[in-house]
Scaffold this active site. Structure first.
Site, PDB file in Angstrom:
ATOM      1  N   ASP A 183       0.848  -1.183   0.000  1.00  0.00           N
ATOM      2  CA  ASP A 183       0.000   0.000   0.000  1.00  0.00           C
ATOM      3  C   ASP A 183       0.884   1.233   0.000  1.00  0.00           C
ATOM      4  OD1 ASP A 183      -2.397   1.481   0.127  1.00  0.00           O
ATOM      5  OD2 ASP A 183      -2.271   1.624   2.299  1.00  0.00           O
ATOM      6  N   GLY A 184       0.460   2.256  -0.689  1.00  0.00           N
ATOM      7  CA  GLY A 184       1.169   3.520  -0.648  1.00  0.00           C
ATOM      8  C   GLY A 184       2.126   3.762  -1.793  1.00  0.00           C
ATOM      9  N   ASN A 185       2.201   2.853  -2.751  1.00  0.00           N
ATOM     10  CA  ASN A 185       3.140   3.045  -3.858  1.00  0.00           C
ATOM     11  C   ASN A 185       2.776   4.262  -4.713  1.00  0.00           C
ATOM     12  OD1 ASN A 185       4.689   0.796  -3.159  1.00  0.00           O
ATOM     13  ND2 ASN A 185       3.299  -0.566  -4.239  1.00  0.00           N
ATOM     14  N   ARG A 241       1.043   6.935  -3.662  1.00  0.00           N
ATOM     15  CA  ARG A 241       1.327   8.133  -2.862  1.00  0.00           C
ATOM     16  C   ARG A 241       2.826   8.426  -2.851  1.00  0.00           C
ATOM     17  NH1 ARG A 241      -2.450   5.622   0.217  1.00  0.00           N
ATOM     18  NH2 ARG A 241      -0.890   4.702   1.602  1.00  0.00           N
ATOM     19  N   TRP A 242       3.636   7.374  -2.713  1.00  0.00           N
ATOM     20  CA  TRP A 242       5.089   7.538  -2.716  1.00  0.00           C
ATOM     21  C   TRP A 242       5.520   8.198  -4.022  1.00  0.00           C
ATOM     22  CZ3 TRP A 242       8.934   5.770  -5.913  1.00  0.00           C
ATOM     23  CH2 TRP A 242      10.250   5.849  -5.429  1.00  0.00           C
ATOM     24  N   HIS A 293       4.697   1.698  -8.410  1.00  0.00           N
ATOM     25  CA  HIS A 293       4.481   0.246  -8.364  1.00  0.00           C
ATOM     26  C   HIS A 293       5.786  -0.504  -8.630  1.00  0.00           C
ATOM     27  CE1 HIS A 293       0.315   0.967  -7.817  1.00  0.00           C
ATOM     28  NE2 HIS A 293       0.126   1.453  -9.026  1.00  0.00           N
ATOM     29  N   SER A 297      -5.906  -5.944  -4.462  1.00  0.00           N
ATOM     30  CA  SER A 297      -7.199  -6.279  -3.853  1.00  0.00           C
ATOM     31  C   SER A 297      -8.337  -6.019  -4.828  1.00  0.00           C
ATOM     32  CB  SER A 297      -7.409  -5.446  -2.585  1.00  0.00           C
ATOM     33  OG  SER A 297      -7.612  -4.091  -2.922  1.00  0.00           O
ATOM     34  N   ASN A 341      -8.746  -2.521  -6.015  1.00  0.00           N
ATOM     35  CA  ASN A 341      -7.850  -2.015  -7.062  1.00  0.00           C
ATOM     36  C   ASN A 341      -8.509  -2.019  -8.436  1.00  0.00           C
ATOM     37  OD1 ASN A 341      -5.162  -3.536  -5.323  1.00  0.00           O
ATOM     38  ND2 ASN A 341      -5.516  -1.353  -5.488  1.00  0.00           N
ATOM     39  N   TRP A 342      -9.529  -2.864  -8.639  1.00  0.00           N
ATOM     40  CA  TRP A 342     -10.191  -2.908  -9.938  1.00  0.00           C
ATOM     41  C   TRP A 342     -10.954  -1.622 -10.233  1.00  0.00           C
ATOM     42  CZ3 TRP A 342      -8.524  -6.131 -13.313  1.00  0.00           C
ATOM     43  CH2 TRP A 342      -8.048  -7.380 -12.934  1.00  0.00           C
ATOM     44  N   ARG A 373      -9.724   1.367  -9.939  1.00  0.00           N
ATOM     45  CA  ARG A 373      -8.769   2.392 -10.375  1.00  0.00           C
ATOM     46  C   ARG A 373      -8.938   2.646 -11.872  1.00  0.00           C
ATOM     47  NH1 ARG A 373      -3.148   1.145  -7.130  1.00  0.00           N
ATOM     48  NH2 ARG A 373      -4.058   1.317  -5.051  1.00  0.00           N
TER      49      ARG A 373
END
Length: 175
Positions: A69-71, A73-74, A86, A114, A117-118, A120
Site C-alpha cells: 500500500d502507498g506506492n 502516494r510515494w 508500483h 485487492s 484495485n479494480w 482504479r
C-alpha cells in the site's frame, strides 16, 4: 477477502500465526496514543526497547504478512507516475523477501492487488498488471534457486491469460 481466495490444495502447510493488529492513528502521534491508552488502562509506562540495527533480532516470526500500500502516494510525492511507484514497490518487495530469508522467516504473505484495485483507472490497472507480468518471470527462477515457494491466491479468472500462465508457471517451478 476470503471468498476471493481459492483453496490451493497443494499439500499440508502449517497454520500461519495470527497477524499483528494494525491501527490507523488518525492524526494522533503514536506516543500520545500510547499515553492515552496507558492512562485509560491505569498501566505503568515502560521505556521503549532499545533497537540495535547491527544485531539480529532476538525473536524472529515464522510468518510475516505485508499489504502493498502507498506506492502511488510515494510516487506522487516525488512527482513520478503511479507505475514508477508500483515498480519501486516491487523492488521493495524483492528486498523484503531476501531479508526474510536471511532472517529465517519461513513464510511471507503479500497482498498485492485487492478487489478495490479494480476500481482504479483502466490505464493504472493495466500498468500494475504489466508490473506483475514483468516481475513474476523475473523473480521465479531466483525464488526457485533459493528454495522459495510462490503460491498465488486470488481470482484467476480476473487476470489475462498471459499473466495467469506466468503465475501458474512460477507456482509449478517453485513447488
Amino acid at each position: 477477502a476470503v471468498n476471493d481466495c481459492e483453496h490451493l490444495g497443494t499439500g499440508p502447510t502449517p497454520a500461519p500465526t495470527a497477524p499483528a493488529r494494525m491501527t490507523q492513528l488518525q492524526g494522533r502521534s503514536a506516543t500520545k496514543l500510547a499515553t492515552e491508552i496507558t492512562r485509560h488502562q491505569g498501566a505503568t509506562t515502560f521505556p521503549p526497547p532499545k533497537f540495535d540495527p547491527t544485531s539480529p533480532p532476538e525473536v524472529v516470526p515464522a510468518h510475516v504478512a505485508v499489504i502493498m500500500d502507498g506506492n502511488r502516494r510515494w510516487a506522487r510525492h516525488r512527482g513520478l507516475s503511479a507505475v514508477k511507484g508500483h515498480l519501486a514497490g516491487e523492488e521493495a518487495l524483492h528486498r523484503l523477501v531476501e531479508a526474510a530469508g536471511d532472517l529465517g522467516i519461513g513464510h511471507v504473505t503479500v497482498f498485492a492487488f485487492s478487489t478495490e484495485n479494480w476500481s482504479r483507472p483502466p490505464e493504472e490497472i493495466s500498468s500494475l498488471l504489466n508490473v506483475f507480468a514483468w516481475a513474476v518471470p523475473r523473480n521465479a527462477d531466483t525464488l526457485h534457486r533459493q528454495g522459495m515457494r510462490l503460491r498465488w491466491c486470488g481470482r484467476r479468472d480476473r487476470v489475462g491469460t498471459a499473466l495467469r500462465e506466468q503465475l501458474e508457471r512460477a507456482e509449478k517451478l517453485t513447488a
